[in-house]
Design an enzyme around this catalytic site. Structure first.
Site, PDB file in Angstrom:
ATOM      1  N   GLY A  27      47.467  43.255  38.280  1.00 57.50           N
ATOM      2  CA  GLY A  27      47.519  42.610  39.591  1.00 57.50           C
ATOM      3  C   GLY A  27      46.365  41.646  39.754  1.00 57.50           C
ATOM      4  O   GLY A  27      45.400  41.676  38.978  1.00 57.50           O
ATOM      5  N   ASN A  28      46.473  40.805  40.769  1.00 57.84           N
ATOM      6  CA  ASN A  28      45.467  39.780  41.049  1.00 57.84           C
ATOM      7  C   ASN A  28      44.082  40.396  41.300  1.00 57.84           C
ATOM      8  O   ASN A  28      43.966  41.625  41.428  1.00 57.84           O
ATOM      9  CB  ASN A  28      45.909  38.989  42.292  1.00 57.84           C
ATOM     10  CG  ASN A  28      45.403  37.555  42.280  1.00 57.84           C
ATOM     11  OD1 ASN A  28      44.381  37.249  41.657  1.00 57.84           O
ATOM     12  ND2 ASN A  28      46.116  36.686  42.954  1.00 57.84           N
ATOM     13  N   ILE A  29      43.085  39.572  41.398  1.00 58.65           N
ATOM     14  CA  ILE A  29      41.735  40.020  41.760  1.00 58.65           C
ATOM     15  C   ILE A  29      41.801  40.601  43.170  1.00 58.65           C
ATOM     16  O   ILE A  29      42.380  39.980  44.065  1.00 58.65           O
ATOM     17  CB  ILE A  29      40.736  38.829  41.724  1.00 58.65           C
ATOM     18  CG1 ILE A  29      40.711  38.202  40.331  1.00 58.65           C
ATOM     19  CG2 ILE A  29      39.352  39.269  42.164  1.00 58.65           C
ATOM     20  CD1 ILE A  29      39.995  36.853  40.268  1.00 58.65           C
ATOM     21  N   ALA A  30      41.281  41.805  43.343  1.00 52.26           N
ATOM     22  CA  ALA A  30      41.279  42.513  44.628  1.00 52.26           C
ATOM     23  C   ALA A  30      42.683  42.880  45.130  1.00 52.26           C
ATOM     24  O   ALA A  30      42.923  42.983  46.328  1.00 52.26           O
ATOM     25  CB  ALA A  30      40.526  41.723  45.704  1.00 52.26           C
ATOM     26  N   LYS A  33      43.952  47.504  42.440  1.00 54.33           N
ATOM     27  CA  LYS A  33      44.128  48.286  41.206  1.00 54.33           C
ATOM     28  C   LYS A  33      43.232  49.521  41.153  1.00 54.33           C
ATOM     29  O   LYS A  33      43.664  50.594  40.760  1.00 54.33           O
ATOM     30  CB  LYS A  33      43.853  47.398  39.976  1.00 54.33           C
ATOM     31  CG  LYS A  33      44.800  46.217  39.863  1.00 54.33           C
ATOM     32  CD  LYS A  33      44.474  45.343  38.676  1.00 54.33           C
ATOM     33  CE  LYS A  33      43.098  44.726  38.724  1.00 54.33           C
ATOM     34  NZ  LYS A  33      42.889  43.771  39.832  1.00 54.33           N
ATOM     35  N   THR A  34      41.985  49.339  41.583  1.00 54.91           N
ATOM     36  CA  THR A  34      41.033  50.446  41.516  1.00 54.91           C
ATOM     37  C   THR A  34      41.506  51.630  42.376  1.00 54.91           C
ATOM     38  O   THR A  34      41.427  52.785  41.950  1.00 54.91           O
ATOM     39  CB  THR A  34      39.633  49.971  41.961  1.00 54.91           C
ATOM     40  OG1 THR A  34      39.303  48.806  41.192  1.00 54.91           O
ATOM     41  CG2 THR A  34      38.593  51.032  41.709  1.00 54.91           C
ATOM     42  N   GLU A 103      43.058  49.797  33.626  1.00 56.66           N
ATOM     43  CA  GLU A 103      43.084  48.653  34.518  1.00 56.66           C
ATOM     44  C   GLU A 103      43.226  47.385  33.692  1.00 56.66           C
ATOM     45  O   GLU A 103      42.410  47.108  32.828  1.00 56.66           O
ATOM     46  CB  GLU A 103      41.786  48.618  35.337  1.00 56.66           C
ATOM     47  CG  GLU A 103      41.797  47.574  36.425  1.00 56.66           C
ATOM     48  CD  GLU A 103      40.695  47.812  37.462  1.00 56.66           C
ATOM     49  OE1 GLU A 103      39.911  48.765  37.309  1.00 56.66           O
ATOM     50  OE2 GLU A 103      40.620  47.019  38.419  1.00 56.66           O
TER      51      GLU A 103
END
Ligand code: DCP
Length: 230
Positions: A27-30, A33-34, A103
């Protein structure tokens, strides 16, 4: 007997690589995912490998992530070479459980991030060529098992809000435009499938909802994730 123990080592390594299930969260940045990885990480039988951002911020005291955002044309290849190595290490690490979730992947590092730097004119053609040679050699000669890609499909606007909210120092230079081009590449790769081979089937989870709803979606998708892999 040296040869014998060497052969056993190789056998054990191969056995481990192929008898487990490997899932990559993309997925995109932010995009969240975390949170997704942390949620599934609480389950006993899943080992979670988060993206090695801390390594990218400190390799022998240097911060290639910050350098890349300061001057992508100069430092893009430096960061991306190191990202490629840390991804490969994660892909090849033997899990202690039957299921490993990580990730991102070496595939998105190349098809999304390197590609975006190059296409937007932020990476010299020679750097792109060298990274491409590395990537092609690695993926041709080393087997990288991936059983499922979980794609958190989050709009660039939502990512932008979350990014502003978390205030990671290195990322202050990221614009909505940047997130939009990353998003477009992800969509072309994982949804429209108009470019770059898919290493595994894709499960799309919409990622714009608030935390509570996201956790509910993860729980609802738990069985799909497991059955997709068996
Ligand atoms: N990055 C990059 N090139 C890559 C991989 C990542 O330039 N091949 C950058 C983008 C981010 C930083 O590294 O600035 C961290 O990556 P992620 O967005 O994957 O990590 P997050 O913690 O932001 O993910 P999320 O918020 O979804 O949990």
């Amino acid at each position: 007997s040296h040869i014998h123990s060497f052969m056993s080592l190789i056998f054990i390594h191969l056995y481990h690589l192929y008898s487990f299930i490997y899932i990559c969260v993309e997925g995109n940045i932010a995009s969240g995912k975390t949170t997704c990885l942390k949620y599934f990480g609480k389950t006993n039988n899943i080992e979670v490998l988060t993206e090695p951002v801390s390594k990218w911020k400190n390799v022998h005291g240097h911060n290639p992530l910050a350098l890349m955002y300061q001057d992508p044309a100069r430092w893009g290849i430096t960061l991306q070479t190191y990202v490629q190595l840390t991804m490969l290490v994660n892909h090849l690490s033997c899990p202690s459980t039957s299921l490993k979730m990580m990730e991102r992947s070496i595939f998105s590092a190349k098809h999304i991030f390197v590609e975006n730097l190059f296409r937007s004119g932020r990476m010299p053609a020679v750097d792109y060529a060298v990274l491409t040679e590395w990537f092609d050699w690695i993926t041709t000669n080393i087997s990288i098992p991936v059983d499922l890609i979980v794609y958190l499909q989050t709009t660039p606007e939502t990512c932008y809000q979350r990014l502003k909210h978390r205030c990671r120092e290195e990322e202050s230079a990221i614009s909505l435009d940047y997130l939009e081009s990353i998003h477009q590449l992800y969509e072309d790769w994982l949804v429209k499938r108009t470019y770059a081979a898919l290493p595994a089937p894709v499960l799309v989870i919409p990622g714009d909802h608030d935390l509570q709803k996201m956790l509910q979606l993860y729980e609802e998708n738990r069985n799909t994730i497991f059955s997709a892999c068996s």
